[in-house]
Motif scaffolding. Structure first.
Motif, PDB file in Angstrom:
ATOM      1  N   TRP A 152      -4.363 -10.885   0.716  1.00 43.61           N
ATOM      2  CA  TRP A 152      -3.412  -9.782   0.708  1.00 43.61           C
ATOM      3  C   TRP A 152      -4.105  -8.628   0.000  1.00 43.61           C
ATOM      4  O   TRP A 152      -4.533  -8.750  -1.147  1.00 43.61           O
ATOM      5  CB  TRP A 152      -2.157 -10.216  -0.012  1.00 43.61           C
ATOM      6  CG  TRP A 152      -1.129  -9.163  -0.312  1.00 43.61           C
ATOM      7  CD1 TRP A 152      -1.129  -7.869   0.087  1.00 43.61           C
ATOM      8  CD2 TRP A 152       0.050  -9.347  -1.089  1.00 43.61           C
ATOM      9  NE1 TRP A 152      -0.010  -7.231  -0.397  1.00 43.61           N
ATOM     10  CE2 TRP A 152       0.733  -8.114  -1.120  1.00 43.61           C
ATOM     11  CE3 TRP A 152       0.597 -10.439  -1.750  1.00 43.61           C
ATOM     12  CZ2 TRP A 152       1.929  -7.938  -1.802  1.00 43.61           C
ATOM     13  CZ3 TRP A 152       1.787 -10.261  -2.428  1.00 43.61           C
ATOM     14  CH2 TRP A 152       2.453  -9.028  -2.445  1.00 43.61           C
ATOM     15  N   ASP A 195      -4.361  -4.636  -1.430  1.00 46.16           N
ATOM     16  CA  ASP A 195      -3.551  -3.520  -1.905  1.00 46.16           C
ATOM     17  C   ASP A 195      -3.981  -2.233  -1.193  1.00 46.16           C
ATOM     18  O   ASP A 195      -4.793  -2.268  -0.270  1.00 46.16           O
ATOM     19  CB  ASP A 195      -3.605  -3.394  -3.430  1.00 46.16           C
ATOM     20  CG  ASP A 195      -4.963  -2.956  -3.975  1.00 46.16           C
ATOM     21  OD1 ASP A 195      -5.845  -2.526  -3.199  1.00 46.16           O
ATOM     22  OD2 ASP A 195      -5.136  -3.048  -5.212  1.00 46.16           O
ATOM     23  N   ASP A 196      -3.469  -1.107  -1.630  1.00 41.32           N
ATOM     24  CA  ASP A 196      -3.756   0.173  -0.973  1.00 41.32           C
ATOM     25  C   ASP A 196      -5.218   0.592  -1.068  1.00 41.32           C
ATOM     26  O   ASP A 196      -5.670   1.455  -0.327  1.00 41.32           O
ATOM     27  CB  ASP A 196      -2.885   1.284  -1.562  1.00 41.32           C
ATOM     28  CG  ASP A 196      -1.414   1.099  -1.220  1.00 41.32           C
ATOM     29  OD1 ASP A 196      -1.110   0.387  -0.239  1.00 41.32           O
ATOM     30  OD2 ASP A 196      -0.567   1.662  -1.932  1.00 41.32           O
ATOM     31  N   TYR A 231      -5.389  -8.757  -3.752  1.00 43.69           N
ATOM     32  CA  TYR A 231      -4.310  -8.943  -4.719  1.00 43.69           C
ATOM     33  C   TYR A 231      -3.939 -10.419  -4.847  1.00 43.69           C
ATOM     34  O   TYR A 231      -3.620 -10.893  -5.927  1.00 43.69           O
ATOM     35  CB  TYR A 231      -3.096  -8.121  -4.274  1.00 43.69           C
ATOM     36  CG  TYR A 231      -1.876  -8.298  -5.124  1.00 43.69           C
ATOM     37  CD1 TYR A 231      -1.786  -7.673  -6.359  1.00 43.69           C
ATOM     38  CD2 TYR A 231      -0.814  -9.086  -4.703  1.00 43.69           C
ATOM     39  CE1 TYR A 231      -0.661  -7.836  -7.159  1.00 43.69           C
ATOM     40  CE2 TYR A 231       0.311  -9.250  -5.490  1.00 43.69           C
ATOM     41  CZ  TYR A 231       0.382  -8.626  -6.715  1.00 43.69           C
ATOM     42  OH  TYR A 231       1.492  -8.782  -7.505  1.00 43.69           O
ATOM     43  N   GLN A 232      -3.991 -11.130  -3.726  1.00 42.37           N
ATOM     44  CA  GLN A 232      -3.587 -12.533  -3.686  1.00 42.37           C
ATOM     45  C   GLN A 232      -4.260 -13.197  -2.502  1.00 42.37           C
ATOM     46  O   GLN A 232      -4.565 -12.531  -1.509  1.00 42.37           O
ATOM     47  CB  GLN A 232      -2.060 -12.602  -3.522  1.00 42.37           C
ATOM     48  CG  GLN A 232      -1.487 -13.987  -3.321  1.00 42.37           C
ATOM     49  CD  GLN A 232       0.030 -13.925  -3.121  1.00 42.37           C
ATOM     50  OE1 GLN A 232       0.713 -13.136  -3.746  1.00 42.37           O
ATOM     51  NE2 GLN A 232       0.520 -14.754  -2.223  1.00 42.37           N
ATOM     52  N   THR A 251       3.849 -12.252   7.223  1.00 44.89           N
ATOM     53  CA  THR A 251       4.795 -11.138   7.179  1.00 44.89           C
ATOM     54  C   THR A 251       6.224 -11.659   7.157  1.00 44.89           C
ATOM     55  O   THR A 251       7.072 -11.147   6.422  1.00 44.89           O
ATOM     56  CB  THR A 251       4.566 -10.203   8.379  1.00 44.89           C
ATOM     57  OG1 THR A 251       3.234  -9.681   8.287  1.00 44.89           O
ATOM     58  CG2 THR A 251       5.566  -9.059   8.403  1.00 44.89           C
ATOM     59  N   HIS A 280       6.496 -13.180   3.467  1.00 43.93           N
ATOM     60  CA  HIS A 280       6.348 -12.267   2.329  1.00 43.93           C
ATOM     61  C   HIS A 280       6.936 -10.876   2.561  1.00 43.93           C
ATOM     62  O   HIS A 280       6.956 -10.064   1.644  1.00 43.93           O
ATOM     63  CB  HIS A 280       4.866 -12.120   1.965  1.00 43.93           C
ATOM     64  CG  HIS A 280       4.252 -13.376   1.459  1.00 43.93           C
ATOM     65  ND1 HIS A 280       4.443 -13.847   0.179  1.00 43.93           N
ATOM     66  CD2 HIS A 280       3.452 -14.279   2.078  1.00 43.93           C
ATOM     67  CE1 HIS A 280       3.777 -14.974   0.014  1.00 43.93           C
ATOM     68  NE2 HIS A 280       3.177 -15.259   1.154  1.00 43.93           N
ATOM     69  N   THR A 300       7.380  -7.211   5.140  1.00 44.16           N
ATOM     70  CA  THR A 300       6.527  -6.216   5.787  1.00 44.16           C
ATOM     71  C   THR A 300       5.845  -5.328   4.748  1.00 44.16           C
ATOM     72  O   THR A 300       6.172  -5.361   3.570  1.00 44.16           O
ATOM     73  CB  THR A 300       7.350  -5.340   6.738  1.00 44.16           C
ATOM     74  OG1 THR A 300       8.358  -4.671   5.983  1.00 44.16           O
ATOM     75  CG2 THR A 300       7.991  -6.162   7.836  1.00 44.16           C
ATOM     76  N   GLY A 301       4.894  -4.526   5.234  1.00 44.08           N
ATOM     77  CA  GLY A 301       4.232  -3.557   4.386  1.00 44.08           C
ATOM     78  C   GLY A 301       3.016  -4.080   3.644  1.00 44.08           C
ATOM     79  O   GLY A 301       2.462  -3.388   2.798  1.00 44.08           O
ATOM     80  N   LYS A 302       2.594  -5.283   3.957  1.00 40.02           N
ATOM     81  CA  LYS A 302       1.416  -5.861   3.310  1.00 40.02           C
ATOM     82  C   LYS A 302       0.280  -5.969   4.318  1.00 40.02           C
ATOM     83  O   LYS A 302       0.505  -6.227   5.482  1.00 40.02           O
ATOM     84  CB  LYS A 302       1.747  -7.229   2.735  1.00 40.02           C
ATOM     85  CG  LYS A 302       2.779  -7.151   1.616  1.00 40.02           C
ATOM     86  CD  LYS A 302       3.271  -8.507   1.215  1.00 40.02           C
ATOM     87  CE  LYS A 302       4.294  -8.421   0.117  1.00 40.02           C
ATOM     88  NZ  LYS A 302       5.496  -7.681   0.465  1.00 40.02           N
ATOM     89  N   VAL A 303      -0.933  -5.768   3.841  1.00 42.53           N
ATOM     90  CA  VAL A 303      -2.115  -5.891   4.693  1.00 42.53           C
ATOM     91  C   VAL A 303      -2.759  -7.236   4.395  1.00 42.53           C
ATOM     92  O   VAL A 303      -3.063  -7.552   3.232  1.00 42.53           O
ATOM     93  CB  VAL A 303      -3.120  -4.745   4.429  1.00 42.53           C
ATOM     94  CG1 VAL A 303      -4.392  -4.952   5.229  1.00 42.53           C
ATOM     95  CG2 VAL A 303      -2.481  -3.404   4.751  1.00 42.53           C
ATOM     96  N   TRP A 304      -2.961  -8.028   5.444  1.00 37.20           N
ATOM     97  CA  TRP A 304      -3.564  -9.352   5.322  1.00 37.20           C
ATOM     98  C   TRP A 304      -4.844  -9.408   6.136  1.00 37.20           C
ATOM     99  O   TRP A 304      -4.898  -8.889   7.249  1.00 37.20           O
ATOM    100  CB  TRP A 304      -2.609 -10.429   5.853  1.00 37.20           C
ATOM    101  CG  TRP A 304      -1.340 -10.562   5.080  1.00 37.20           C
ATOM    102  CD1 TRP A 304      -0.144  -9.972   5.368  1.00 37.20           C
ATOM    103  CD2 TRP A 304      -1.125 -11.342   3.911  1.00 37.20           C
ATOM    104  NE1 TRP A 304       0.801 -10.331   4.451  1.00 37.20           N
ATOM    105  CE2 TRP A 304       0.226 -11.180   3.537  1.00 37.20           C
ATOM    106  CE3 TRP A 304      -1.938 -12.176   3.137  1.00 37.20           C
ATOM    107  CZ2 TRP A 304       0.779 -11.813   2.436  1.00 37.20           C
ATOM    108  CZ3 TRP A 304      -1.385 -12.800   2.036  1.00 37.20           C
ATOM    109  CH2 TRP A 304      -0.044 -12.622   1.688  1.00 37.20           C
TER     110      TRP A 304
END
Length: 82
Positions: free
Chosen positions: A6, A8-9, A14-15, A41, A44, A46-50
């Motif tokens: 995962w 971050d911006d 992050y994880q 998604t 966890h 929406t809005g996260k990049v994997w």
């Protein structure tokens, strides 16, 4: 089992999450990164990049660890510099 980072911006890990292979299978029974991301998604939100990472380092350079950075241009995870 598959592993996904995962980001971050800033593309920093992050994880790292583990996904059971059954949650990676597409309609043809083939493992798919996109299906794994859709599963994460759902779990966890929406809005996260994997990005999928390889525990054995078979792709994306190495296994992603927390604090590493994903280099989009080269499609690899990079360890932080000391």
């Amino acid at each position: 089992m598959a592993h996904f980072a995962w980001l971050d911006d800033n593309n920093t890990v992050y994880q790292v999450s583990v996904v059971d292979n059954v949650n990676l299978l597409d309609e043809n029974g083939e493992e798919s990164e996109a299906v794994g991301i859709a599963y994460l998604t759902q779990v966890h939100g929406t809005g996260k990049v994997w990005k999928q990472t390889s525990y054995n380092g078979n792709f994306r350079g190495r296994y992603a660890g927390i604090g590493m950075t994903y280099d989009e241009a080269n499609d690899v995870f990079v360890a932080p510099t000391i």
